[in-house]
Design an enzyme around this catalytic site. Structure first.
Site, PDB file in Angstrom:
ATOM      1  N   ASP A   1      97.809 -62.486 -26.054  1.00 22.44           N
ATOM      2  CA  ASP A   1      98.051 -60.695 -26.821  1.00 22.44           C
ATOM      3  C   ASP A   1      98.527 -60.188 -27.755  1.00 22.44           C
ATOM      4  OD1 ASP A   1     100.039 -59.105 -25.551  1.00 22.44           O
ATOM      5  OD2 ASP A   1     101.535 -60.219 -25.599  1.00 22.44           O
TER       6      ASP A   1
ATOM      7  N   HIS B   1      99.209 -56.128 -24.629  1.00 24.53           N
ATOM      8  CA  HIS B   1     100.335 -55.350 -23.578  1.00 24.53           C
ATOM      9  C   HIS B   1     100.298 -54.387 -23.640  1.00 24.53           C
ATOM     10  CE1 HIS B   1     103.339 -57.542 -24.879  1.00 24.53           C
ATOM     11  NE2 HIS B   1     104.049 -56.370 -24.392  1.00 24.53           N
TER      12      HIS B   1
ATOM     13  N   SER C   1     108.369 -55.175 -28.688  1.00 25.25           N
ATOM     14  CA  SER C   1     106.678 -55.825 -28.609  1.00 25.25           C
ATOM     15  C   SER C   1     105.644 -55.040 -29.428  1.00 25.25           C
ATOM     16  CB  SER C   1     105.647 -55.696 -27.373  1.00 25.25           C
ATOM     17  OG  SER C   1     106.955 -56.851 -26.497  1.00 25.25           O
TER      18      SER C   1
END
Length: 372
Positions: free
Chosen positions: A143, A112, A221
């Protein structure tokens, strides 16, 4: 004493003195009169070429401090930014983190973080310089993504083993929360739980996640979760916004075979089994399946996929893959990622109390249906 006696005394004394003086290869030596000369014994030499004097023992290596571990890890952490296609009307900008996995510039991050992969990806190094990157591999369900910057002699992280983790182990999260203004922010905590299952959005769930109370914020992230030895054991991916101290990371074990295959052949084609399965814990959480404590419950099937064609059906419980017991999706994927599309994997499963086996010929995920 008469002259004759004096003469004899000095003659004898002089002879004794001269006989007590000699020269050796090592230099001059003198002995008392009347005793034979004795050479000094040669030193004993060991195999190492040192004398028999006991060696000085070196001080024991000191264990690295937390600061040492962090200092060693920081150069491998990068900023990752991406944008949608320049001609798109709804171009989106993404910002996150990544970790250098190899000296020649392969970087692990979240899928992402790089978005659709059709726009520009930029990597910011610890030096402040920026490199353009290209997408090598990504998996929306996990992911995870691997990107590549050109060059060599980068500072790679040490990749560890997430399966060796225990609840309570100390961990460190490093990333770039809230943009590069706070680059390489370090937070510390513990492993709160293992093999967690969480609902991501309406598209499905994520399983086998590492839960930690180390602070993870937007921008973290894709950054590494590191153990006390400085090894990357997870890639930070998501947090629960409605609670404090509940962040999650994808186990690094899923990335290792991907990186290894890419370095050998230049690419990694994700093998596709064509099913989605729940652990016993996830099945209880989701209210699907019952009466099993081991294996994986087949919750969804691609009716045109490899597993269905090989005979597996909804409700089967997968027990083994290539002879290895599988109780988590991580364990199943590890066996799966050892194969390439077109190869077969042996799946042993329970149905109606009977253990059965099927040889499943894997497809390529690029042409597969998402069965989450």
């Amino acid at each position: 004493m008469n002259k004759f006696m004096k003469f004899m005394f000095w003659a004898v004394f002089s002879f004794g003195l001269v006989s007590a003086v000699g020269i050796t290869a090592g230099g001059l030596f003198i002995t008392f009169a009347g005793r034979p000369a004795e050479e000094e014994p040669a030193p004993v030499v060991t195999a190492a070429g040192l004398s028999d004097i006991p060696p000085i023992e070196p001080e024991a290596d000191k264990a690295p401090t937390l600061s040492d571990v962090i200092e060693a890890a920081l150069p491998s952490v990068v900023g990752v930014s991406s944008s949608g296609p320049s001609d798109a009307s709804d171009s989106t900008y993404y910002m996150g983190s990544g970790v250098i996995a190899t000296e020649d510039g392969y970087i692990i991050t979240n899928q992402h973080v790089i978005g659709t992969g059709s726009g520009r990806i930029a990597v910011t190094l610890m030096s402040g310089s920026t490199r353009e990157a290209r997408e090598i591999w990504s998996d929306n369900a996990l992911d995870l993504a691997v990107i590549k910057i050109e060059g060599e002699r980068y500072s790679p992280a040490v990749l560890g083993d997430a399966e060796a983790l225990r609840v309570g182990d100390s961990v460190i999260a490093i990333g770039n929360p809230l943009s590069m203004q706070f680059e390489r922010t370090v937070t510390a905590g513990i492993i709160s739980a293992l093999n967690r299952t969480i609902t991501v959005d309406s598209s499905g769930i994520m399983e086998d996640l590492i839960q930690t109370d180390a602070s993870i914020n937007p921008g973290n992230s894709g950054g590494p979760l590191i153990n006390s030895a400085g090894e990357v054991i997870g890639i930070n991916t998501i947090k629960v916004s409605s609670a404090e101290g509940m962040g999650f990371a994808v186990p690094i074990n899923l990335c290792v075979p991907v990186i290894e295959r890419i370095r050998r052949s230049g690419e990694f084609r994700t093998p596709y089994l064509g099913l989605y399965a729940h652990t016993a814990e996830a099945a209880r959480y989701l209210g699907t399946g019952s009466g099993f404590s081991r294996g994986l419950y087949v919750a969804r099937l691609d009716s045109g996929g490899p597993a269905f064609e090989a005979g597996l059906r909804y409700g089967d419980i997968i027990m083994y893959a290539d002879g290895s017991e599988v109780n988590t999706m991580l364990a199943l994927r590890r066996q799966l990622f050892a194969h390439q599309p077109g190869e077969s994997i042996r799946i042993s499963y329970m149905r109606d109390g009977t253990l059965r086996e099927a040889a499943v010929t894997l497809a390529a995920a690029s042409s597969a249906i998402d069965v989450r």
